[in-house]
Design a protein around this motif. Structure first.
Motif, PDB file in Angstrom:
ATOM      1  N   THR A  74       0.858  -1.187   0.000  1.00 53.80           N
ATOM      2  CA  THR A  74       0.000   0.000   0.000  1.00 53.80           C
ATOM      3  C   THR A  74       0.892   1.234   0.000  1.00 53.80           C
ATOM      4  OG1 THR A  74      -0.077   0.006   2.413  1.00 53.80           O
ATOM      5  CG2 THR A  74      -1.822  -1.184   1.246  1.00 53.80           C
ATOM      6  N   SER A  75       0.363   2.342  -0.493  1.00 49.55           N
ATOM      7  CA  SER A  75       1.175   3.564  -0.580  1.00 49.55           C
ATOM      8  C   SER A  75       0.341   4.792  -0.282  1.00 49.55           C
ATOM      9  CB  SER A  75       1.807   3.697  -1.967  1.00 49.55           C
ATOM     10  OG  SER A  75       0.810   3.834  -2.965  1.00 49.55           O
ATOM     11  N   THR A  76       1.011   5.816   0.234  1.00 57.09           N
ATOM     12  CA  THR A  76       0.419   7.121   0.496  1.00 57.09           C
ATOM     13  C   THR A  76       1.331   8.181  -0.113  1.00 57.09           C
ATOM     14  OG1 THR A  76      -0.538   6.325   2.565  1.00 57.09           O
ATOM     15  CG2 THR A  76      -0.370   8.719   2.278  1.00 57.09           C
ATOM     16  N   ILE A  77       0.727   9.212  -0.684  1.00 54.65           N
ATOM     17  CA  ILE A  77       1.500  10.240  -1.394  1.00 54.65           C
ATOM     18  C   ILE A  77       1.441  11.555  -0.632  1.00 54.65           C
ATOM     19  CG2 ILE A  77       1.641  11.624  -3.502  1.00 54.65           C
ATOM     20  CD1 ILE A  77       0.588   9.180  -5.021  1.00 54.65           C
ATOM     21  N   ALA A  78       2.597  12.216  -0.541  1.00 51.00           N
ATOM     22  CA  ALA A  78       2.680  13.568   0.035  1.00 51.00           C
ATOM     23  C   ALA A  78       3.460  14.448  -0.937  1.00 51.00           C
ATOM     24  CB  ALA A  78       3.367  13.534   1.392  1.00 51.00           C
ATOM     25  N   ALA A  79       2.991  15.670  -1.169  1.00 49.09           N
ATOM     26  CA  ALA A  79       3.639  16.567  -2.130  1.00 49.09           C
ATOM     27  C   ALA A  79       4.631  17.515  -1.474  1.00 49.09           C
ATOM     28  CB  ALA A  79       2.584  17.366  -2.894  1.00 49.09           C
ATOM     29  N   THR A  80       4.610  17.600  -0.146  1.00 51.91           N
ATOM     30  CA  THR A  80       5.524  18.503   0.565  1.00 51.91           C
ATOM     31  C   THR A  80       6.123  17.789   1.769  1.00 51.91           C
ATOM     32  OG1 THR A  80       3.824  19.400   2.036  1.00 51.91           O
ATOM     33  CG2 THR A  80       4.109  20.495  -0.105  1.00 51.91           C
ATOM     34  N   ALA A  81       7.203  18.358   2.273  1.00 46.71           N
ATOM     35  CA  ALA A  81       7.840  17.798   3.465  1.00 46.71           C
ATOM     36  C   ALA A  81       6.922  17.917   4.679  1.00 46.71           C
ATOM     37  CB  ALA A  81       9.165  18.514   3.715  1.00 46.71           C
ATOM     38  N   GLU A  82       6.218  19.037   4.779  1.00 49.97           N
ATOM     39  CA  GLU A  82       5.340  19.254   5.915  1.00 49.97           C
ATOM     40  C   GLU A  82       4.201  18.222   5.935  1.00 49.97           C
ATOM     41  OE1 GLU A  82       7.666  22.835   5.099  1.00 49.97           O
ATOM     42  OE2 GLU A  82       6.429  21.543   3.833  1.00 49.97           O
ATOM     43  N   GLU A  83       3.664  17.944   4.755  1.00 49.03           N
ATOM     44  CA  GLU A  83       2.593  16.942   4.669  1.00 49.03           C
ATOM     45  C   GLU A  83       3.120  15.561   5.039  1.00 49.03           C
ATOM     46  OE1 GLU A  83      -0.609  15.166   1.381  1.00 49.03           O
ATOM     47  OE2 GLU A  83       0.786  16.773   0.820  1.00 49.03           O
ATOM     48  N   ALA A  84       4.344  15.265   4.646  1.00 50.24           N
ATOM     49  CA  ALA A  84       4.952  13.970   4.984  1.00 50.24           C
ATOM     50  C   ALA A  84       5.113  13.819   6.488  1.00 50.24           C
ATOM     51  CB  ALA A  84       6.298  13.834   4.282  1.00 50.24           C
ATOM     52  N   LEU A  85       5.514  14.889   7.167  1.00 55.19           N
ATOM     53  CA  LEU A  85       5.678  14.830   8.615  1.00 55.19           C
ATOM     54  C   LEU A  85       4.341  14.587   9.312  1.00 55.19           C
ATOM     55  CD1 LEU A  85       8.272  17.696   9.248  1.00 55.19           C
ATOM     56  CD2 LEU A  85       8.655  15.226   9.376  1.00 55.19           C
ATOM     57  N   GLU A  86       3.291  15.240   8.820  1.00 56.37           N
ATOM     58  CA  GLU A  86       1.970  15.036   9.407  1.00 56.37           C
ATOM     59  C   GLU A  86       1.509  13.592   9.236  1.00 56.37           C
ATOM     60  OE1 GLU A  86      -0.806  17.795   7.813  1.00 56.37           O
ATOM     61  OE2 GLU A  86       0.278  19.586   8.515  1.00 56.37           O
ATOM     62  N   LEU A  87       1.732  13.039   8.035  1.00 56.00           N
ATOM     63  CA  LEU A  87       1.330  11.661   7.785  1.00 56.00           C
ATOM     64  C   LEU A  87       2.111  10.683   8.657  1.00 56.00           C
ATOM     65  CD1 LEU A  87       1.046  11.759   3.885  1.00 56.00           C
ATOM     66  CD2 LEU A  87      -0.832  11.354   5.489  1.00 56.00           C
ATOM     67  N   SER A  88       3.398  10.940   8.853  1.00 54.59           N
ATOM     68  CA  SER A  88       4.225  10.027   9.644  1.00 54.59           C
ATOM     69  C   SER A  88       3.847  10.029  11.118  1.00 54.59           C
ATOM     70  CB  SER A  88       5.709  10.392   9.484  1.00 54.59           C
ATOM     71  OG  SER A  88       5.973  11.664  10.054  1.00 54.59           O
ATOM     72  N   GLN A  89       3.166  11.100  11.578  1.00 54.70           N
ATOM     73  CA  GLN A  89       2.704  11.141  12.961  1.00 54.70           C
ATOM     74  C   GLN A  89       1.461  10.271  13.157  1.00 54.70           C
ATOM     75  OE1 GLN A  89       2.152  15.333  13.648  1.00 54.70           O
ATOM     76  NE2 GLN A  89       4.306  15.681  14.172  1.00 54.70           N
ATOM     77  N   ARG A  90       0.695  10.081  12.076  1.00 57.70           N
ATOM     78  CA  ARG A  90      -0.550   9.311  12.171  1.00 57.70           C
ATOM     79  C   ARG A  90      -0.390   7.863  11.732  1.00 57.70           C
ATOM     80  NH1 ARG A  90      -2.633  13.862   9.208  1.00 57.70           N
ATOM     81  NH2 ARG A  90      -3.024  12.440   7.460  1.00 57.70           N
ATOM     82  N   GLU A  91       0.573   7.615  10.811  1.00 59.93           N
ATOM     83  CA  GLU A  91       0.726   6.281  10.254  1.00 59.93           C
ATOM     84  C   GLU A  91       2.177   5.827  10.389  1.00 59.93           C
ATOM     85  OE1 GLU A  91      -1.052   5.798   6.298  1.00 59.93           O
ATOM     86  OE2 GLU A  91      -1.776   7.868   6.452  1.00 59.93           O
ATOM     87  N   SER A  92       2.358   4.520  10.337  1.00 58.52           N
ATOM     88  CA  SER A  92       3.693   3.942  10.373  1.00 58.52           C
ATOM     89  C   SER A  92       4.035   3.422   8.979  1.00 58.52           C
ATOM     90  CB  SER A  92       3.753   2.799  11.391  1.00 58.52           C
ATOM     91  OG  SER A  92       5.044   2.225  11.409  1.00 58.52           O
ATOM     92  N   PHE A  93       5.212   3.779   8.490  1.00 61.38           N
ATOM     93  CA  PHE A  93       5.629   3.400   7.139  1.00 61.38           C
ATOM     94  C   PHE A  93       6.869   2.510   7.205  1.00 61.38           C
ATOM     95  CE2 PHE A  93       3.437   7.465   6.710  1.00 61.38           C
ATOM     96  CZ  PHE A  93       2.512   7.168   5.705  1.00 61.38           C
ATOM     97  N   ASP A  94       6.896   1.532   6.309  1.00 59.93           N
ATOM     98  CA  ASP A  94       8.057   0.646   6.215  1.00 59.93           C
ATOM     99  C   ASP A  94       9.123   1.216   5.290  1.00 59.93           C
ATOM    100  OD1 ASP A  94       6.901  -1.595   7.767  1.00 59.93           O
ATOM    101  OD2 ASP A  94       5.469  -1.650   6.099  1.00 59.93           O
ATOM    102  N   VAL A  95       8.687   1.874   4.219  1.00 56.02           N
ATOM    103  CA  VAL A  95       9.598   2.438   3.213  1.00 56.02           C
ATOM    104  C   VAL A  95       9.143   3.853   2.899  1.00 56.02           C
ATOM    105  CG1 VAL A  95      10.582   2.184   0.905  1.00 56.02           C
ATOM    106  CG2 VAL A  95       9.978   0.141   2.222  1.00 56.02           C
ATOM    107  N   VAL A  96      10.105   4.760   2.748  1.00 54.58           N
ATOM    108  CA  VAL A  96       9.799   6.143   2.386  1.00 54.58           C
ATOM    109  C   VAL A  96      10.642   6.514   1.168  1.00 54.58           C
ATOM    110  CG1 VAL A  96       9.822   8.561   3.096  1.00 54.58           C
ATOM    111  CG2 VAL A  96       9.300   6.764   4.776  1.00 54.58           C
ATOM    112  N   PHE A  97       9.968   6.947   0.081  1.00 50.64           N
ATOM    113  CA  PHE A  97      10.649   7.544  -1.061  1.00 50.64           C
ATOM    114  C   PHE A  97      10.622   9.058  -0.841  1.00 50.64           C
ATOM    115  CE2 PHE A  97       9.452   3.478  -2.865  1.00 50.64           C
ATOM    116  CZ  PHE A  97      10.580   3.138  -3.610  1.00 50.64           C
ATOM    117  N   LEU A  98      11.784   9.670  -0.692  1.00 46.58           N
ATOM    118  CA  LEU A  98      11.868  11.067  -0.271  1.00 46.58           C
ATOM    119  C   LEU A  98      12.658  11.898  -1.277  1.00 46.58           C
ATOM    120  CD1 LEU A  98      11.326  13.180   1.968  1.00 46.58           C
ATOM    121  CD2 LEU A  98      13.455  12.425   3.059  1.00 46.58           C
TER     122      LEU A  98
END
Length: 524
Positions: A27-51
């Motif tokens: 499964t995957s989730t998309i973020a267009a900004t660094a700030e959005e990525a930080l918010e998502l990482s606070q709510r969900e746990s990710f195994d792999v991050v493409f940054l």
């Protein structure tokens, strides 16, 4: 099932990676900004991050460490289309698992994910050993995670330039090996920058504050090579009136760079092997060895394995030297880097003229050269062109004579006697042999290039004839040709206006007026 976070402001990249994740059962989730990525990482746990590195607002590297802390054991894959050596090093130091240079193939990413996904599941189950068994950039980082800090002056130290994929891979490997203490062997043709790569490894290592001691083994006197490398004590041989520290002692706490290591005499190969194995140096004439802390980087343009097979190089020393091998590409394999290299050498050779811009045809001509001497030859060519054009941007005919056929400045009329002309570099019998005059070739090349530009600007078909008068080619040609001719003649006449006017066949007042128009008059 692994969960992947894709952080990039390019929709095409996000779509491709998300589609690949679905194919692999993730499964995957998309973020267009660094700030959005930080918010998502606070709510969900990710195994792999493409940054991605370049993002609106904060950069990817600014949030890399925070993402590592917020998610449970994530594998962070840094992506960039603007890679520099410092970017790769920064990513490694902050714990990136891998470093991808855009554009990259999805097949490469697929292999990467297939290698990562089992490790992430093992890590979540508490089997860190399985996770650590996967080779990655992060493994090198674990050697000493907090010992590095980027220096504000490192841009002045780092002279490696290149945005091509092959150079990005070189940067990635330098970033990886710098964090270790392993012996590094650099292989590449003459002029590819082997010493620069060695200096970069030293600079980004934990030994940066220690000395960097380079030595060219091919230049050493065979009779004194042992003393140069290992030192000697007083009275060791006739003429040894004083004790002398060798290269390895001089590099204590730092790095020794042995260039042309294939030329090390066989008798010294045994002693070098012992120094690497035991970290002990035995000076000539000494009663006992002493320990020295150093790191060794070696380099050669020869094939060391061939030397091993022929018996000229010890196989045990080979395997000790080549713990990690870095391959530097020849310039012909990275022609896309030539414009950036040319601008880099302009700033390096003539910093007061760094505002100059190379013409399109000048850069195109550089990219068409074979460059047998690689980056070193390119630097010499740029320096030669800048000398030949002391005021304006260098043109094709300012390149070294070996880069024929464009040796003669446009506008160098036959009124200058060919026997005394400072720029008469063509074959004097060319016309009798039916060959094209270099001046004619230069004019035709200039006109052809301008014609192509005019067609492009007018958005016409290739077969259509552009309006040449609208392009102003005649006035542009005269201005450029006259300016180059006048400054070349003036330079040869040592700024003597009267002598230059006589050679040009024009009045001194006319020459002065033209120079003022072109902005070539020296300040009083």
């Amino acid at each position: 099932m692994s969960h992947v976070l894709i952080v990039d402001d390019e929709p095409a990249i996000c779509w491709g990676l998300a589609r690949l994740c679905r194919q692999l059962g993730c499964t995957s989730t998309i973020a267009a900004t660094a700030e959005e990525a930080l918010e998502l990482s606070q709510r969900e746990s990710f195994d792999v991050v493409f940054l991605d590195v370049r993002l609106p607002g904060k950069s990817g590297l600014e949030i890399l460490e925070t993402l590592r802390q917020q998610s449970a054991f994530p594998r962070i894959i840094v992506m960039t289309a603007y890679g520099q050596l410092s970017t790769a090093v920064d990513a490694v130091r902050k714990g990136a698992f891998e470093y991808l240079v855009k554009p990259f193939s999805l097949s490469h990413v697929e292999r990467l994910l297939e290698r990562i996904i089992p490790a992430t599941h093992a890590a979540s189950a508490g089997t860190d050993q399985a996770a650590d068994s996967t080779p990655s950039l992060n493994n090198a980082q674990k050697l000493d995670e907090n010992r590095f800090e980027l220096k504000p002056h490192e841009a002045k130290v780092n002279q490696l330039v290149g945005s091509s994929p092959v150079m990005q891979e070189v940067f990635r490997q330098i970033a990886l090996v710098s964090a270790s203490e392993a012996c590094v062997h650099i292989h590449g043709e003459s002029g590819t920058g082997k010493e620069l790569a060695a200096r970069a490894i030293h600079h980004y290592s934990g030994r940066e504050k220690g000395p960097f001691v380079p030595v060219n083994l091919a230049a050493l006197n065979p009779a004194l090579a042992e003393s140069e490398l290992f030192g000697h004590v007083k009275g060791a041989y006739t003429g040894a009136d004083l004790s002398r520290r060798g290269v390895f002692d001089q590099a204590a706490g730092g790095t020794v760079f042995l260039d042309e290591v294939a030329d090390i005499p066989p008798a010294l190969q045994v002693k070098l092997l012992r120094a690497l194995e035991e970290r002990e140096i035995w000076p000539v004439g000494a009663d006992q060895p002493h320990r020295v802390d150093f790191r060794l980087i070696s380099a050669t343009n020869q094939n060391l394995l061939d030397a091993v097979r022929s018996g000229q190089f010890r196989h045990d020393l080979y395997y000790r030297l080549v713990t990690f091998q870095l391959e530097l590409p020849p310039l012909r394999d990275r022609v896309g880097d030539i414009p950036d290299l040319a601008r880099h050498f302009l700033r390096q050779v003539a910093p007061k003229r760094s505002h100059l811009e190379f013409t399109t045809e000048f850069l195109a001509a550089l990219q068409e050269q074979p460059w047998h001497g690689n980056v070193r030859e390119l630097r010499n060519a740029i320096e030669h062109a800048l000398i030949m054009s002391p005021v304006a941007s260098p043109a094709l005919w300012h390149l070294p004579a070996a880069m024929a056929p464009l040796e003669v400045p446009v506008g160098a009329a036959s009124q200058v006697n060919s026997a005394t002309s400072p720029f008469h570099q063509a074959n004097p019998t060319a016309e009798t042999k039916g060959e094209q005059d270099p001046l004619t070739v230069a004019v035709r090349q200039w006109a052809k290039t301008r014609l192509q530009e005019a067609k492009l600007q007018a958005n016409l078909a290739i077969e259509a004839a552009p309006q040449l008068e609208d392009a102003g080619l005649h006035a542009r040609f005269l201005a450029q040709a006259e300016a180059e001719l006048f400054q070349t003649i003036l330079h040869q006449c040592r700024q003597n206006m009267s002598e230059a006017a006589r050679l040009l066949g024009i009045h001194r007042t006319t020459l002065k007026r033209k120079l003022e128009e072109f902005g070539l008059m020296a300040d009083d």
